[in-house]
Design an enzyme around this catalytic site. Structure first.
Site, PDB file in Angstrom:
ATOM      1  N   ARG A  18     -14.705  34.550 -20.875  1.00 17.78           N
ATOM      2  CA  ARG A  18     -15.887  33.694 -21.097  1.00 17.78           C
ATOM      3  C   ARG A  18     -15.705  32.341 -20.423  1.00 17.78           C
ATOM      4  O   ARG A  18     -16.301  32.057 -19.388  1.00 17.78           O
ATOM      5  CB  ARG A  18     -16.131  33.543 -22.615  1.00 17.78           C
ATOM      6  CG  ARG A  18     -17.485  32.947 -22.962  1.00 17.78           C
ATOM      7  CD  ARG A  18     -17.543  31.450 -22.868  1.00 17.78           C
ATOM      8  NE  ARG A  18     -16.536  30.775 -23.694  1.00 17.78           N
ATOM      9  CZ  ARG A  18     -16.309  29.468 -23.618  1.00 17.78           C
ATOM     10  NH1 ARG A  18     -16.984  28.709 -22.787  1.00 17.78           N
ATOM     11  NH2 ARG A  18     -15.367  28.903 -24.369  1.00 17.78           N
ATOM     12  N   ASP A  19     -14.840  31.489 -20.942  1.00 16.24           N
ATOM     13  CA  ASP A  19     -14.676  30.154 -20.358  1.00 16.24           C
ATOM     14  C   ASP A  19     -14.112  30.257 -18.946  1.00 16.24           C
ATOM     15  O   ASP A  19     -14.478  29.481 -18.056  1.00 16.24           O
ATOM     16  CB  ASP A  19     -13.729  29.318 -21.244  1.00 16.24           C
ATOM     17  CG  ASP A  19     -13.975  27.826 -21.144  1.00 16.24           C
ATOM     18  OD1 ASP A  19     -14.695  27.404 -20.221  1.00 16.24           O
ATOM     19  OD2 ASP A  19     -13.439  27.086 -21.981  1.00 16.24           O
ATOM     20  N   HIS A 210      -8.429  23.672 -28.198  1.00 16.05           N
ATOM     21  CA  HIS A 210      -8.975  24.290 -26.982  1.00 16.05           C
ATOM     22  C   HIS A 210      -8.814  23.251 -25.877  1.00 16.05           C
ATOM     23  O   HIS A 210      -9.539  22.256 -25.847  1.00 16.05           O
ATOM     24  CB  HIS A 210     -10.446  24.645 -27.233  1.00 16.05           C
ATOM     25  CG  HIS A 210     -11.174  25.186 -26.051  1.00 16.05           C
ATOM     26  ND1 HIS A 210     -11.424  26.536 -25.878  1.00 16.05           N
ATOM     27  CD2 HIS A 210     -11.738  24.582 -24.973  1.00 16.05           C
ATOM     28  CE1 HIS A 210     -12.106  26.731 -24.770  1.00 16.05           C
ATOM     29  NE2 HIS A 210     -12.310  25.555 -24.196  1.00 16.05           N
ATOM     30  N   HIS A 212      -8.377  21.998 -21.867  1.00 14.96           N
ATOM     31  CA  HIS A 212      -8.481  22.189 -20.418  1.00 14.96           C
ATOM     32  C   HIS A 212      -7.359  21.376 -19.776  1.00 14.96           C
ATOM     33  O   HIS A 212      -6.876  20.386 -20.340  1.00 14.96           O
ATOM     34  CB  HIS A 212      -9.869  21.769 -19.931  1.00 14.96           C
ATOM     35  CG  HIS A 212     -10.937  22.768 -20.309  1.00 14.96           C
ATOM     36  ND1 HIS A 212     -11.490  23.645 -19.406  1.00 14.96           N
ATOM     37  CD2 HIS A 212     -11.514  23.051 -21.498  1.00 14.96           C
ATOM     38  CE1 HIS A 212     -12.363  24.422 -20.022  1.00 14.96           C
ATOM     39  NE2 HIS A 212     -12.403  24.082 -21.307  1.00 14.96           N
ATOM     40  N   CYS A 243     -16.462  24.079 -17.463  1.00 10.84           N
ATOM     41  CA  CYS A 243     -17.812  24.159 -18.024  1.00 10.84           C
ATOM     42  C   CYS A 243     -18.807  23.698 -16.966  1.00 10.84           C
ATOM     43  O   CYS A 243     -18.672  22.607 -16.426  1.00 10.84           O
ATOM     44  CB  CYS A 243     -17.913  23.290 -19.278  1.00 10.84           C
ATOM     45  SG  CYS A 243     -19.582  23.279 -19.959  1.00 10.84           S
ATOM     46  N   ASN A 252      -8.952  25.990 -17.836  1.00  9.77           N
ATOM     47  CA  ASN A 252      -8.354  25.946 -19.171  1.00  9.77           C
ATOM     48  C   ASN A 252      -6.840  25.948 -19.046  1.00  9.77           C
ATOM     49  O   ASN A 252      -6.279  26.350 -18.035  1.00  9.77           O
ATOM     50  CB  ASN A 252      -8.750  27.205 -19.960  1.00  9.77           C
ATOM     51  CG  ASN A 252     -10.190  27.180 -20.388  1.00  9.77           C
ATOM     52  OD1 ASN A 252     -11.093  27.357 -19.575  1.00  9.77           O
ATOM     53  ND2 ASN A 252     -10.408  26.969 -21.665  1.00  9.77           N
TER      54      ASN A 252
HETATM   55  P1  HMG Z   1     -33.042  25.648 -23.774  1.00 17.48           P
HETATM   56  O1  HMG Z   1     -32.450  25.040 -22.571  1.00 17.48           O
HETATM   57  O2  HMG Z   1     -33.313  24.727 -24.927  1.00 17.48           O
HETATM   58  O3  HMG Z   1     -34.389  26.308 -23.413  1.00 17.48           O
HETATM   59  O4  HMG Z   1     -32.050  26.795 -24.229  1.00 17.48           O
HETATM   60  P2  HMG Z   1     -35.187  27.458 -24.165  1.00 17.48           P
HETATM   61  O5  HMG Z   1     -34.804  27.593 -25.600  1.00 17.48           O
HETATM   62  O6  HMG Z   1     -36.605  27.198 -23.834  1.00 17.48           O
HETATM   63  O7  HMG Z   1     -34.675  28.713 -23.347  1.00 17.48           O
HETATM   64  C1  HMG Z   1     -34.553  28.703 -21.942  1.00 17.48           C
HETATM   65  C2  HMG Z   1     -34.514  30.132 -21.465  1.00 17.48           C
HETATM   66  O8  HMG Z   1     -33.352  30.747 -21.994  1.00 17.48           O
HETATM   67  C3  HMG Z   1     -35.685  30.959 -21.947  1.00 17.48           C
HETATM   68  O9  HMG Z   1     -35.911  31.960 -20.968  1.00 17.48           O
HETATM   69  C4  HMG Z   1     -35.152  31.614 -23.197  1.00 17.48           C
HETATM   70  O10 HMG Z   1     -35.791  32.798 -23.507  1.00 17.48           O
HETATM   71  C5  HMG Z   1     -33.722  31.867 -22.810  1.00 17.48           C
HETATM   72  P3  HMG Z   1     -37.219  31.919 -20.011  1.00 17.48           P
HETATM   73  O11 HMG Z   1     -38.375  31.953 -20.945  1.00 17.48           O
HETATM   74  O12 HMG Z   1     -37.099  30.615 -19.269  1.00 17.48           O
HETATM   75  O13 HMG Z   1     -37.058  33.119 -19.144  1.00 17.48           O
HETATM   76  N1  HMG Z   1     -32.788  31.911 -23.935  1.00 17.48           N
HETATM   77  C6  HMG Z   1     -31.818  32.827 -24.031  1.00 17.48           C
HETATM   78  N2  HMG Z   1     -31.469  33.829 -23.236  1.00 17.48           N
HETATM   79  C7  HMG Z   1     -30.402  34.571 -23.618  1.00 17.48           C
HETATM   80  N3  HMG Z   1     -29.687  34.321 -24.727  1.00 17.48           N
HETATM   81  C8  HMG Z   1     -30.026  33.322 -25.544  1.00 17.48           C
HETATM   82  C9  HMG Z   1     -31.132  32.527 -25.211  1.00 17.48           C
HETATM   83  N4  HMG Z   1     -31.713  31.446 -25.781  1.00 17.48           N
HETATM   84  C10 HMG Z   1     -32.723  31.089 -24.989  1.00 17.48           C
HETATM   85  N5  HMG Z   1     -29.290  33.079 -26.642  1.00 17.48           N
HETATM   86  C11 HMG Z   1     -29.747  27.271 -24.624  1.00 17.48           C
HETATM   87  C12 HMG Z   1     -30.976  26.511 -25.068  1.00 17.48           C
HETATM   88  C13 HMG Z   1     -28.611  26.825 -25.496  1.00 17.48           C
HETATM   89  C14 HMG Z   1     -30.016  28.748 -24.784  1.00 17.48           C
HETATM   90  C15 HMG Z   1     -29.433  26.963 -23.146  1.00 17.48           C
HETATM   91  O14 HMG Z   1     -29.420  25.594 -22.937  1.00 17.48           O
HETATM   92  C16 HMG Z   1     -28.140  27.575 -22.678  1.00 17.48           C
HETATM   93  O15 HMG Z   1     -27.988  28.779 -22.598  1.00 17.48           O
HETATM   94  N6  HMG Z   1     -27.163  26.733 -22.314  1.00 17.48           N
HETATM   95  C17 HMG Z   1     -25.879  27.199 -21.762  1.00 17.48           C
HETATM   96  C18 HMG Z   1     -24.769  26.698 -22.621  1.00 17.48           C
HETATM   97  C19 HMG Z   1     -23.451  27.244 -22.102  1.00 17.48           C
HETATM   98  O16 HMG Z   1     -23.256  28.436 -22.002  1.00 17.48           O
HETATM   99  N7  HMG Z   1     -22.494  26.327 -21.789  1.00 17.48           N
HETATM  100  C20 HMG Z   1     -21.173  26.703 -21.385  1.00 17.48           C
HETATM  101  C21 HMG Z   1     -20.371  27.177 -22.563  1.00 17.48           C
HETATM  102  S1  HMG Z   1     -19.858  25.849 -23.645  1.00 17.48           S
HETATM  103  C22 HMG Z   1     -18.289  25.389 -23.047  1.00 17.48           C
HETATM  104  O17 HMG Z   1     -17.886  25.830 -21.988  1.00 17.48           O
HETATM  105  C23 HMG Z   1     -17.429  24.484 -23.877  1.00 17.48           C
HETATM  106  C24 HMG Z   1     -16.338  25.252 -24.639  1.00 17.48           C
HETATM  107  O18 HMG Z   1     -15.516  25.993 -23.756  1.00 17.48           O
HETATM  108  C25 HMG Z   1     -15.464  24.251 -25.413  1.00 17.48           C
HETATM  109  C26 HMG Z   1     -14.997  23.088 -24.524  1.00 17.48           C
HETATM  110  O19 HMG Z   1     -14.239  23.328 -23.577  1.00 17.48           O
HETATM  111  O20 HMG Z   1     -15.443  21.984 -24.803  1.00 17.48           O
HETATM  112  C27 HMG Z   1     -16.937  26.231 -25.663  1.00 17.48           C
HETATM  113 MG    MG Z   2     -13.863  25.198 -22.644  1.00 15.77          MG
END
Ligand code: HMG
Ligand code: MG
Length: 305
Positions: A18-19, A210, A212, A243, A252
């Site tokens: 995933r990450d 967690h 990086h 990210c 990471n």
């Molecule tokens: P939004 O931007 O508020 O917009 O989504 P929305 O709710 O209007 O949805 C946008 C589009 O996504 C729509 O599709 C929804 O249907 C769809 P469209 O109508 O445009 O075709 N949608 C989804 N599709 C699939 N699965 C879902 C879903 N929800 C909505 N669950 C949202 C909010 C959170 C979904 C969006 O902003 C998003 O996906 N963001 C990505 C976040 C992400 O993956 N970030 C990276 C991981 S976090 C990380 O790496 C940190 C971590 O490792 C810890 C660290 O290191 O700090 C964990």
């Molecule tokens: Mg991370």
């Protein structure tokens, strides 16, 4: 605060599928991802984060979440998890057979907005619903707290804020909070202080780190955290990761580098380091670049006798 001796056993949570992959430009074929996960689980890693049920428009590499989650042959004794940002993601994860998920909040407003398009409070409202519904469905929920040691947009993050949000996530129902150094800015003294503050409020066993490794401090931070009583660490095979919504977030902490240090300290993990190397060597050719893990590079440059 007096510090306990080093733990005898540590849990390593593998986040490479995933990450590790979410930031990769080359689209990795779904069967290769599935083989990667299965190789990681076969190495004895107790927890593998498979994928993320997020917007495919925002994270194209995770667009095959359902196929990955359905395709992985489950190994008895291994826990499998996946990121879930909202109720839609929860439903998709449940349909795909997941029994454990992870929500991801942040300790700084700007990162929360850029990552999930929510304020911190807004995300907590959503995550409270996710945890309630997941509980009804018999699913366990982990929580991440990003930018706990610094934010790419806001700089320093108050430690008291991290403690407060961690406690709230646990109270809401998370079984563990992965306190996250999203952009790899933490240093060992800061980690030890943070762990001491957290341990004053919650048991050490519900805190994971967690990390990086952007600035080369991740292993030193692990040692500081071990000395402060932490026994669960996230890591990514090959040191992959980053990210897409955190400028400057590099890989990471490498699973291989972490295991090498832990085993050298006499700490048990139940993981076969050579088997993790083979899993990294399996995914590497799909990515078009070398993997940053120092142990992996050393192992790959030594020809077998
Ligand atoms: P939004 O931007 O508020 O917009 O989504 P929305 O709710 O209007 O949805 C946008 C589009 O996504 C729509 O599709 C929804 O249907 C769809 P469209 O109508 O445009 O075709 N949608 C989804 N599709 C699939 N699965 C879902 C879903 N929800 C909505 N669950 C949202 C909010 C959170 C979904 C969006 O902003 C998003 O996906 N963001 C990505 C976040 C992400 O993956 N970030 C990276 C991981 S976090 C990380 O790496 C940190 C971590 O490792 C810890 C660290 O290191 O700090 C964990
Ligand atoms: Mg991370």
């Amino acid at each position: 605060m007096s510090r306990p001796p080093l733990p005898r056993r540590v849990t390593v949570v593998e986040v490479g599928p995933r990450d590790g992959l979410q930031n990769e430009a080359a689209q990795v074929p779904t069967p290769t991802k599935i083989a990667f996960v299965e190789a990681l689980a076969a190495s004895g890693l107790p927890v593998v984060e498979l994928t993320a049920f997020v917007s495919p428009a925002r994270v194209p590499q995770m667009a095959d979440a359902v196929d990955v989650a359905r395709g992985v042959a489950r190994r008895p004794g291994t826990r499998y998890s996946a990121l879930v940002p909202n109720l839609r993601g929860l439903a998709a994860a449940h349909d795909a057979g997941m029994t454990e998920i992870a929500v991801f909040a942040a300790a700084s407003e700007t990162f929360s907005q850029r990552n999930i398009n929510q304020t911190i409070e807004g995300s907590f409202t959503v995550y409270a619903q996710v945890m309630r519904d997941a509980g009804v469905m018999g699913m366990r929920v982990r929580a991440y707290l990003s930018t706990a040691f610094g934010c790419p947009f806001e700089g320093q993050v108050p430690q008291a804020r991290v403690v407060e949000l961690t406690e709230r996530l646990l109270t809401m129902g998370a079984f563990e909070v992965a306190v996250s150094d999203t952009i790899g800015v933490a240093t060992p003294g800061q980690v030890a202080d943070m762990v001491d503050l957290l341990r004053a409020r919650v048991p050490a066993g519900v805190i994971a780190l967690h990390l990086h490794d952007t600035r080369g401090t991740a292993l030193a931070n692990v040692l500081a955290a071990l000395q402060a009583g932490i026994t669960t660490f996230d890591a990514s095979a090959g040191g992959l990761g980053g990210c897409p919504f955190a400028p400057g977030a590099a890989g990471n902490l490498s699973t291989e580098d972490l295991l090498y240090m832990l085993h050298g300290l006499g700490i048990e993990t139940g993981v076969d380091l050579d088997a993790v190397v083979r899993a990294s060597q399996l995914i590497g050719p799909s990515l078009g670049h070398s993997l940053p893990s120092r142990y992996l590079q050393a192992a790959s440059s030594v020809s077998p006798r």
